[in-house]
Scaffold this motif. Structure first.
Motif, short mmCIF file in Angstrom:
data_model
loop_
_atom_site.label_atom_id
_atom_site.label_comp_id
_atom_site.label_asym_id
_atom_site.label_seq_id
_atom_site.Cartn_x
_atom_site.Cartn_y
_atom_site.Cartn_z
N ALA A 183 2.22 6.51 -7.03
CA ALA A 183 1.24 7.49 -7.51
C ALA A 183 1.76 8.91 -7.34
O ALA A 183 1.61 9.75 -8.23
N LYS A 184 2.40 9.18 -6.21
CA LYS A 184 2.95 10.52 -5.98
C LYS A 184 4.07 10.83 -6.97
O LYS A 184 4.16 11.94 -7.50
N ASP A 239 4.41 9.53 -9.95
CA ASP A 239 3.79 9.72 -11.27
C ASP A 239 3.24 11.13 -11.42
O ASP A 239 3.41 11.77 -12.47
N ARG A 240 2.57 11.63 -10.37
CA ARG A 240 2.04 13.00 -10.42
C ARG A 240 3.18 14.02 -10.52
O ARG A 240 3.08 15.00 -11.26
N LEU A 241 4.26 13.79 -9.79
CA LEU A 241 5.41 14.69 -9.85
C LEU A 241 6.01 14.70 -11.24
O LEU A 241 6.35 15.75 -11.78
N GLN A 242 6.14 13.52 -11.85
CA GLN A 242 6.69 13.43 -13.19
C GLN A 242 5.81 14.19 -14.18
O GLN A 242 6.32 14.91 -15.05
N GLN A 243 4.48 14.03 -14.06
CA GLN A 243 3.58 14.75 -14.96
C GLN A 243 3.71 16.25 -14.79
O GLN A 243 3.71 17.00 -15.77
N THR A 244 3.86 16.69 -13.55
CA THR A 244 4.01 18.12 -13.28
C THR A 244 5.31 18.65 -13.87
O THR A 244 5.33 19.73 -14.50
N ALA A 253 0.83 -1.21 0.00
CA ALA A 253 0.00 0.00 0.00
C ALA A 253 0.87 1.26 0.00
O ALA A 253 0.59 2.21 -0.73
N ARG A 254 1.90 1.25 0.80
CA ARG A 254 2.78 2.43 0.85
C ARG A 254 3.55 2.62 -0.45
O ARG A 254 3.71 3.74 -0.93
#
Length: 68
Positions: A40-41, A43-48, A33-34
């Motif tokens: 996910a975090k 992936d969001r950072l990479q997209q940003t 889970a961690r």
């Protein structure tokens, strides 16, 4: 008393093995889970970061073409 503690029956060993297995499953589930949350975090950072870099490149290109 000490002699009784030194004797491990098959039932006690099986119980201990079951408890260790249960702990392993719980720990593995928590770690999964961690790691999923961390993935996910990231992936969001990479997209940003990709979006920000694209904006900088576009702004530079527009400044070069239309700027002075």
């Amino acid at each position: 008393m000490q002699n009784e503690r030194a004797q491990w029956t098959d039932a006690r060993l099986d119980d201990l093995a079951d408890r260790v297995t249960e702990l392993d499953h719980r720990l593995t589930a928590q770690m999964d889970a961690r790691f999923n949350s961390l993935d996910a975090k990231l992936d969001r950072l990479q997209q940003t970061l990709i979006g920000s870099m694209a904006s900088v490149v576009l702004a530079f290109a527009l400044q070069t073409v239309f700027g002075g």
